[in-house]
Scaffold this motif. Structure first.
Motif, short mmCIF file in Angstrom:
data_model
loop_
_atom_site.label_atom_id
_atom_site.label_comp_id
_atom_site.label_asym_id
_atom_site.label_seq_id
_atom_site.Cartn_x
_atom_site.Cartn_y
_atom_site.Cartn_z
N LEU A 113 7.54 10.37 53.44
CA LEU A 113 8.17 9.95 54.69
C LEU A 113 8.85 11.16 55.34
O LEU A 113 9.59 11.89 54.68
CB LEU A 113 9.21 8.86 54.42
CG LEU A 113 10.09 8.43 55.61
CD1 LEU A 113 9.25 7.72 56.66
CD2 LEU A 113 11.23 7.53 55.12
N THR A 114 8.59 11.35 56.63
CA THR A 114 9.22 12.44 57.38
C THR A 114 9.98 11.86 58.55
O THR A 114 9.44 11.07 59.33
CB THR A 114 8.18 13.44 57.91
OG1 THR A 114 7.41 13.94 56.82
CG2 THR A 114 8.87 14.61 58.60
N LEU A 115 11.25 12.26 58.68
CA LEU A 115 12.08 11.84 59.81
C LEU A 115 12.50 13.07 60.61
O LEU A 115 12.45 14.20 60.12
CB LEU A 115 13.33 11.10 59.32
CG LEU A 115 13.11 9.79 58.56
CD1 LEU A 115 14.45 9.24 58.08
CD2 LEU A 115 12.39 8.77 59.42
N VAL A 136 17.69 14.65 63.35
CA VAL A 136 18.84 13.84 63.75
C VAL A 136 18.92 12.53 62.97
O VAL A 136 19.96 11.87 62.97
CB VAL A 136 18.80 13.53 65.26
CG1 VAL A 136 18.93 14.80 66.08
CG2 VAL A 136 17.53 12.78 65.63
N ASP A 137 17.83 12.15 62.31
CA ASP A 137 17.79 10.88 61.58
C ASP A 137 17.88 11.08 60.07
O ASP A 137 17.51 10.18 59.29
CB ASP A 137 16.49 10.12 61.92
CG ASP A 137 16.43 9.70 63.37
OD1 ASP A 137 17.49 9.47 63.96
OD2 ASP A 137 15.30 9.59 63.90
N TYR A 138 18.39 12.21 59.64
CA TYR A 138 18.41 12.52 58.21
C TYR A 138 19.11 11.43 57.40
O TYR A 138 18.69 11.09 56.28
CB TYR A 138 19.12 13.86 57.99
CG TYR A 138 19.09 14.33 56.56
CD1 TYR A 138 17.98 15.00 56.04
CD2 TYR A 138 20.16 14.08 55.70
CE1 TYR A 138 17.95 15.42 54.73
CE2 TYR A 138 20.14 14.50 54.37
CZ TYR A 138 19.03 15.17 53.89
OH TYR A 138 19.00 15.58 52.58
N ALA A 139 20.16 10.84 57.97
CA ALA A 139 20.93 9.83 57.24
C ALA A 139 20.13 8.55 56.99
O ALA A 139 20.54 7.71 56.17
CB ALA A 139 22.21 9.49 58.01
N GLY A 153 6.75 19.56 58.66
CA GLY A 153 6.57 20.92 59.17
C GLY A 153 6.71 21.08 60.67
O GLY A 153 7.13 22.13 61.14
N SER A 154 6.35 20.08 61.45
CA SER A 154 6.47 20.21 62.90
C SER A 154 7.64 19.36 63.39
O SER A 154 7.70 18.17 63.12
CB SER A 154 5.18 19.75 63.59
OG SER A 154 4.86 18.43 63.22
N PRO A 155 8.60 19.96 64.09
CA PRO A 155 9.78 19.23 64.52
C PRO A 155 9.45 18.17 65.57
O PRO A 155 8.53 18.33 66.36
CB PRO A 155 10.68 20.32 65.10
CG PRO A 155 9.74 21.39 65.53
CD PRO A 155 8.61 21.36 64.54
N PHE A 156 10.19 17.09 65.56
CA PHE A 156 10.06 16.05 66.58
C PHE A 156 11.43 15.41 66.78
O PHE A 156 12.34 15.59 65.97
CB PHE A 156 8.99 15.02 66.21
CG PHE A 156 9.15 14.38 64.86
CD1 PHE A 156 9.67 13.11 64.74
CD2 PHE A 156 8.77 15.05 63.70
CE1 PHE A 156 9.81 12.50 63.49
CE2 PHE A 156 8.90 14.46 62.45
CZ PHE A 156 9.43 13.19 62.35
N THR A 157 11.58 14.66 67.87
CA THR A 157 12.91 14.19 68.26
C THR A 157 13.30 12.86 67.65
O THR A 157 14.48 12.53 67.58
CB THR A 157 12.98 14.04 69.79
OG1 THR A 157 12.01 13.08 70.23
CG2 THR A 157 12.73 15.37 70.48
N GLY A 158 12.34 12.07 67.21
CA GLY A 158 12.66 10.77 66.65
C GLY A 158 11.41 10.04 66.24
O GLY A 158 10.30 10.54 66.40
N ASP A 205 21.75 4.15 68.60
CA ASP A 205 22.65 4.14 67.44
C ASP A 205 21.83 3.97 66.17
O ASP A 205 20.71 3.44 66.19
CB ASP A 205 23.68 3.01 67.58
CG ASP A 205 23.03 1.64 67.54
OD1 ASP A 205 22.84 1.11 66.44
OD2 ASP A 205 22.69 1.13 68.63
N PRO A 206 22.36 4.42 65.02
CA PRO A 206 21.61 4.40 63.76
C PRO A 206 21.09 3.02 63.37
O PRO A 206 19.97 2.90 62.86
CB PRO A 206 22.63 4.92 62.74
CG PRO A 206 23.53 5.80 63.55
CD PRO A 206 23.65 5.12 64.88
#
Length: 205
Positions: free
Chosen positions: A129-131, A134-137, A160-165, A98-99
């Motif tokens: 900072l890069t998130l 799914v954590d944009y909020a 630039g490179s996607p990640f899950t969290g 959860d957030p």
């Protein structure tokens, strides 16, 4: 017997003795030749047997090495498959938190000693900072948290490179990767012995 007959008899006897001696010498030479030939043949056969035995051992060694290599390849492939499954499952669980739990965890990451040292070394350097998507909020509360720590130049950046969290941070030219993927990759070495034990247990079972 006349004198002539005696001479003839003596000559005949001597001739016979000489002939017999020649025959004996010929037989001895033939026997020696046969012995040497037999020894040569035996030596060749012995050499052939030794070469065949050497070739057999070399072939067996290669076969064993090939078998060991195939077994190792199989183990490595299965290990990677298991690690992939573990990583996928762990990444999914981490991403589904959860957030509020994520926010608390990310703040702890921003409190790490190596970051504090770099902040102190570069007090006026902008921080990016890069998130994960799914954590944009969580961008705003985390940027505000960085500001509360005295960092006035902070912004959200697309690394630039996607990640899950997790998160990634850039301080000047220094990059800190606290993504879930990086954390799991570091855990791979710790998981390997445990996974190998499981795989060997399957083989023995």
């Amino acid at each position: 017997m006349s004198g002539l007959d005696k001479v003839k008899a003596a000559l005949t006897a001597r001739s016979e003795r000489e002939a017999e001696a020649l025959l004996d010498a010929a037989r001895a030479a033939s026997a020696e030749s046969d012995r040497r030939e037999n020894e040569r043949i035996e030596a060749e056969e012995r050499g052939l047997r030794e070469r065949l035995e050497t070739q057999r051992r070399q072939l067996l060694t290669r076969e064993r090495a090939n078998l060991a290599l195939e077994e190792r390849k199989s183990l490595l492939a299965r290990r990677q498959e298991w690690i992939g499954k573990v990583f996928t499952s762990a990444a999914a669980e981490l991403a589904q938190r959860d957030p509020a739990t994520k926010l608390a965890a990310y703040k702890r990451l921003l409190d790490r000693e190596e970051l504090a040292a770099e902040f102190a070394a570069q007090p006026d350097t902008p921080v990016g900072l890069t998130l994960a998507a799914v954590d944009y909020a969580l961008y705003e509360p985390l940027l505000e948290y960085l500001r509360s720590k005295g960092r006035t130049k902070v912004e959200a950046v697309d690394e630039g490179s996607p990640f899950t969290g997790g998160l990634k941070l850039i301080i000047g030219a220094i990059r800190f990767d606290y993504s879930n993927e990086e954390w799991l990759a570091r855990r791979a070495g710790q998981l390997t012995p445990e996974i190998d034990g499981i795989l060997r247990g399957e083989e023995q079972g």
